[in-house]
Write a protein that holds these residues in place. Structure first.
Motif, PDB file in Angstrom:
ATOM      1  N   UNK A  27      65.717  83.616   8.717  1.00  0.00           N
ATOM      2  CA  UNK A  27      65.046  83.374   7.785  1.00  0.00           C
ATOM      3  C   UNK A  27      63.273  83.757   8.117  1.00  0.00           C
ATOM      4  N   UNK A  28      63.044  83.784   9.412  1.00  0.00           N
ATOM      5  CA  UNK A  28      61.798  84.034   9.934  1.00  0.00           C
ATOM      6  C   UNK A  28      61.228  85.529   9.622  1.00  0.00           C
ATOM      7  N   UNK A  29      62.279  86.357   9.288  1.00  0.00           N
ATOM      8  CA  UNK A  29      62.318  87.770   9.319  1.00  0.00           C
ATOM      9  C   UNK A  29      61.955  87.902   7.693  1.00  0.00           C
ATOM     10  N   UNK A  57      77.428  80.570   5.695  1.00  0.00           N
ATOM     11  CA  UNK A  57      77.023  79.909   7.190  1.00  0.00           C
ATOM     12  C   UNK A  57      75.939  80.395   7.860  1.00  0.00           C
ATOM     13  N   UNK A  58      75.199  81.306   7.145  1.00  0.00           N
ATOM     14  CA  UNK A  58      73.880  81.717   7.864  1.00  0.00           C
ATOM     15  C   UNK A  58      72.460  81.157   7.302  1.00  0.00           C
ATOM     16  N   UNK A  59      72.408  80.115   6.778  1.00  0.00           N
ATOM     17  CA  UNK A  59      71.405  79.157   6.679  1.00  0.00           C
ATOM     18  C   UNK A  59      71.168  78.578   7.874  1.00  0.00           C
ATOM     19  N   UNK A  60      69.955  77.824   8.063  1.00  0.00           N
ATOM     20  CA  UNK A  60      69.428  77.436   9.188  1.00  0.00           C
ATOM     21  C   UNK A  60      68.764  75.850   8.888  1.00  0.00           C
ATOM     22  N   UNK A 339      60.793  61.950   6.417  1.00  0.00           N
ATOM     23  CA  UNK A 339      61.328  63.548   6.577  1.00  0.00           C
ATOM     24  C   UNK A 339      62.615  63.752   5.885  1.00  0.00           C
ATOM     25  N   UNK A 340      62.985  65.075   6.019  1.00  0.00           N
ATOM     26  CA  UNK A 340      64.111  65.633   5.165  1.00  0.00           C
ATOM     27  C   UNK A 340      64.507  66.879   5.978  1.00  0.00           C
ATOM     28  N   UNK A 341      65.989  67.141   5.874  1.00  0.00           N
ATOM     29  CA  UNK A 341      66.376  68.432   6.325  1.00  0.00           C
ATOM     30  C   UNK A 341      66.377  69.588   5.331  1.00  0.00           C
ATOM     31  N   UNK A 342      65.725  70.653   5.914  1.00  0.00           N
ATOM     32  CA  UNK A 342      65.624  71.773   4.853  1.00  0.00           C
ATOM     33  C   UNK A 342      66.485  72.709   5.548  1.00  0.00           C
ATOM     34  N   UNK A 343      67.607  73.194   4.518  1.00  0.00           N
ATOM     35  CA  UNK A 343      68.495  74.286   5.000  1.00  0.00           C
ATOM     36  C   UNK A 343      67.765  75.579   4.420  1.00  0.00           C
ATOM     37  N   UNK A 344      67.231  76.416   5.357  1.00  0.00           N
ATOM     38  CA  UNK A 344      66.648  77.429   4.994  1.00  0.00           C
ATOM     39  C   UNK A 344      67.448  78.883   5.023  1.00  0.00           C
TER      40      UNK A 344
END
Length: 344
Positions: A27-29, A57-60, A339-344
């Motif tokens: 995701x950073x790219x 299965x490629x989210x982070x 806080x929360x979990x972000x699935x990027x």
């Protein structure tokens, strides 16, 4: 996902293989990749592509924390602490910080709420850090573009409300108004259309309640009414998306303390309190479920250093697993408000 929309992504490669190549980009790219051409930009920013990455299965998964910023070494801390959003990557173990909201460059609104849906982070409400007046601001952060977008304001100013997000929509309920009156009203915000819609009211007022998503439903945990300030209810109310109605759940919250940030959701949807899970996080507990692990923060007593721990989400033991202390960089060791979990 309709792959017909993604033809000739990479010259010389079949479209399905080309799509899989894009799917595997970290995701950073995405920000750099979106500049290759307009087609790539449309794909990378589309909701369909996000759900395709999630399905394959490629989210982070990352933990996003509303965290106190460290005071400058050369000066003594004065006044209220400043807060920012810290990001913890579970896989790499790297800590980072999201750029400030342009409207609030010196720190987040006090007691603002955060939630996540479709890989985006939503920041809503709170108090103006300068005047302490309640605000109605709504901001959405896109991790691909690394930019904040200001959306339509909340319909009314409210503080300490419950918030949760799923399927591109953000739900809010309860809290109190500018006159400190507890609220039973609820609204939903659609990120794509940038519109608010009023929901049916809950059966009773709930101030200082906590919002969690259980399955696809929005649950408002505990809280108290105007006449019983500080006396937290054991009940919760569940907004069922399938029926668009509230359902009251008795004895859902087994703790007498404030549920904010410390509600854990078990495998069967039962609610637990992280503050009562271990003496090391008795004060200021916050738990963020990251899948196979939960990040838990808190202190052993008022004034003690803030600790950071992992809990293995064992299917048999659930949240009875022991806390394992982790070391974090000094600049990310401050108090975690939520806080929360972000699935990027």
């Amino acid at each position: 996902m309709n792959q017909n929309k993604f033809t000739e992504l990479l010259p010389g490669l079949p479209e399905d293989i080309a799509l899989e190549c894009l799917t595997r980009l970290h995701y950073s790219t995405h920000g750099v990749a979106s500049r290759v051409c307009r087609r790539w930009c449309r794909i990378l920013q589309s909701k369909a592509f996000y759900y395709h990455r999630k399905q394959t299965g490629f989210t982070h998964k990352t933990a996003c924390l509303v965290q106190a910023l460290p005071s400058p070494v050369e000066s003594k801390p004065t006044g209220q602490p400043r807060f920012a959003i810290s990001v913890f990557d579970l896989v790499s173990g790297i800590w980072d910080r999201v750029d400030p909201i342009p409207k609030y460059p010196d720190g987040l609104p006090m007691f603002c709420q955060i939630a996540t849906t479709e890989g985006k982070l939503i920041v809503m409400g709170g108090w103006n850090p300068s005047s302490w007046d309640p605000i109605k601001d709504v901001f959405v952060y896109d991790f691909m573009t690394r930019r904040w977008n200001q959306c339509m304001d909340m319909p009314e100013a409210r503080s300490f409300f419950a918030m949760g997000a799923t399927g591109g929509r953000v739900f809010i309920a309860g809290g109190h108004d500018e006159s400190k009156n507890a609220l039973s009203s609820a609204w939903v915000f659609d990120i794509s259309s940038n519109e608010w819609t009023e929901l049916p009211r809950m059966s009773e007022e709930r101030d200082e309640c906590e919002g969690v998503i259980i399955g696809s439903d929005f649950c408002v945990v505990s809280g108290y009414d105007t006449e019983n300030q500080g006396r937290f209810k054991s009940s919760a109310e569940l907004y069922e998306l399938s029926t668009a109605q509230w359902r009251r759940v008795e004895d859902a919250w087994g703790s007498s303390q404030c549920p904010r940030a410390c509600v854990g959701v078990g495998k069967n949807g039962n609610l637990t309190c992280w503050a009562e899970s271990d003496p090391n996080v008795k004060v200021g507990a916050c738990g963020v479920d990251l899948g196979y692990r939960t990040l838990v923060t808190g202190s052993a007593y008022q004034g003690a250093p803030h600790g950071f721990f992992f809990v293995e989400n064992n299917k048999k033991q659930g949240q009875n697993s022991k806390l394992t202390k982790i070391n974090v960089p000094d600049e990310f060791s401050g108090f975690v408000q939520s806080g929360c979990c972000v699935e990027i």
